[in-house]
Design a protein around this motif. Structure first.
Motif, short mmCIF file in Angstrom:
data_model
loop_
_atom_site.label_atom_id
_atom_site.label_comp_id
_atom_site.label_asym_id
_atom_site.label_seq_id
_atom_site.Cartn_x
_atom_site.Cartn_y
_atom_site.Cartn_z
N GLU A 188 41.49 36.21 44.28
CA GLU A 188 41.46 36.18 42.83
C GLU A 188 42.34 37.29 42.26
OE1 GLU A 188 37.59 34.25 41.05
OE2 GLU A 188 37.10 36.17 41.97
N GLY A 189 43.26 36.90 41.39
CA GLY A 189 44.12 37.88 40.73
C GLY A 189 45.24 38.40 41.61
N LYS A 190 45.26 37.98 42.85
CA LYS A 190 46.29 38.42 43.79
C LYS A 190 46.34 37.44 44.95
CE LYS A 190 43.09 41.52 46.25
NZ LYS A 190 41.90 41.04 45.53
N GLN B 41 46.03 31.61 46.67
CA GLN B 41 45.60 32.42 45.54
C GLN B 41 44.95 31.51 44.50
OE1 GLN B 41 48.54 34.95 43.67
NE2 GLN B 41 47.33 35.20 41.81
N GLU C 100 44.86 32.01 32.58
CA GLU C 100 45.48 33.29 32.21
C GLU C 100 46.45 33.80 33.27
OE1 GLU C 100 41.19 34.18 33.66
OE2 GLU C 100 42.25 32.63 32.48
N ASP C 101 46.42 33.20 34.46
CA ASP C 101 47.34 33.61 35.52
C ASP C 101 48.70 32.93 35.43
OD1 ASP C 101 45.49 35.32 36.89
OD2 ASP C 101 44.50 33.54 37.68
#
Length: 370
Positions: free
Chosen positions: A49-51, A339, A344-345
């Protein structure tokens, strides 16, 4: 393995019907998901998550590839298979390898003919993307006898096949398990989910296994259905089939895709049908799916970095050609970067696809000492 099935094929499978599996529906009943299970699910998905997951290759190439090295790529014309070939070309050029495509038809005979041509030309290595090895078994044996290494992407052949599968069964089981864990981590109560899969894709069984086992472990009260979507319907009839299935199973609250390509055109169909609040958990998104996500028309995508996979495949071919030992994650089939992507990503241009490591070429050039 059924020889009538091969990966990313376009053969007609008119006889496939909607098949539900894994238990009976617990109509209208929900229960709270155990806190320990939800915590475990969050722990499973946290690294993605987020990366992105870790970059797959860390060891330097021991020596340059000999001049004049030629590597064959078998392309059955499927859009994804052809895309992988294009992504490999800059990597091949950097290594000094002549990468050429051998076109296969959409039938088993076409695949066998293509691999027969490969055997005759005797390249230094062969790369296959998701074409079921059962369809070219004789040619596989001939390549093995000639000591020509074969890198096979998106397949789940056994270890004794001799195929090197950087993203094999382990990676696809992980996909299914991650999708199940994401749902448990993001839902407070038990739910019914449906996994839409394509039996024609060689890795379907691995995704199903990971999803079903992961959901059973993390949410015993959850219900999982598995429904077949013929690959020939992707891009045309798949949304109608999905909407009909959801209308027939109104308790389904989550839709999971083996491959998000099947969701092309789905948001509009769901809106017309009045189907709201259905969580959509995709995987291996195409640019269209990324745009849906950016527009908040889907919930989450488990992105797979195809560019890094393509460069990894060329790196694997180079190491096999020079006789270098492969990294354990390549041998075990876990060299695929994942990922989780939320709306928002999507800060990048969706039309360019998902790339976890935009500097992938620089990373490999450093490993290749170029």
């Amino acid at each position: 393995m059924n020889r009538g099935r091969f990966a990313l094929a376009t053969a007609t499978l008119a006889g496939l019907a909607l098949v539900a599996a894994c238990g009976t529906s617990k109509t209208g009943t929900t229960s709270a998901i155990a806190g320990d299970n939800q915590a475990k699910a969050k722990e499973i998905i946290a690294p993605y998550e987020g990366k992105p997951g870790a970059f797959p290759i860390t060891e330097k190439l021991s020596s340059p590839v000999p001049p004049g090295t030629r590597v064959a790529y078998v392309d059955n014309g499927n859009a994804l298979v052809s895309l992988i070939f294009k992504l490999m070309q800059p990597a091949a050029a950097e290594l000094g390898i002549e990468l050429y495509a051998v076109r296969a038809g959409t039938s088993a005979s076409g695949v066998q003919s293509a691999f027969g041509t490969v055997v005759q030309r005797r390249p230094a290595a062969v790369i296959n993307t998701a074409i079921d090895p059962a369809l070219w078994e004789n040619q596989r044996k001939q390549l093995a006898d000639a000591k020509i290494p074969v890198i096979s992407l998106g397949t789940v052949a056994s270890a004794d096949s001799g195929l090197v599968q950087p993203n094999g069964g382990a990676a696809f089981e992980r996909q299914g398990r991650l999708q199940a864990a994401w749902l448990v981590a993001n839902n407070g109560k038990s739910f019914e989910a449906v996994l839409y899969e394509h039996n024609e894709l060689a890795y379907a069984a691995a995704v199903k296994k990971g999803f079903e086992s992961g959901l059973k472990e993390l949410c015993p009260d959850c219900v999982a259905r598995v429904v077949q979507i013929p690959i020939t319907e992707v891009g045309n009839k798949a949304p109608e089939r999905i909407v009909s299935d959801l209308q027939a199973h109104p308790n389904t609250r989550a839709v999971v895709f083996q491959s998000s390509a099947a969701a092309t055109g789905l948001p509009a169909k769901l809106k017309v049908a009045g189907l709201k609040d259905v969580q959509i958990v995709g995987a291996n998104p195409l640019p269209t799916n990324l745009q849906y996500l950016k527009d908040k028309q889907s919930t989450v995508e488990l992105g797979a970095d195809l560019k890094t996979l393509a460069w990894t495949a060329m790196d694997t071919a180079a190491r096999l050609i020079v006789g270098q030992k492969l990294q354990p994650n390549v041998v075990s089939g876990e060299a695929l970067v994942h990922q989780f992507l939320r709306p928002e990503d999507i800060t990048f241009d969706p039309t360019r696809g998902f790339s976890a490591y935009p500097d992938v070429s620089d990373r490999f050039k450093a490993l290749w000492q170029r």
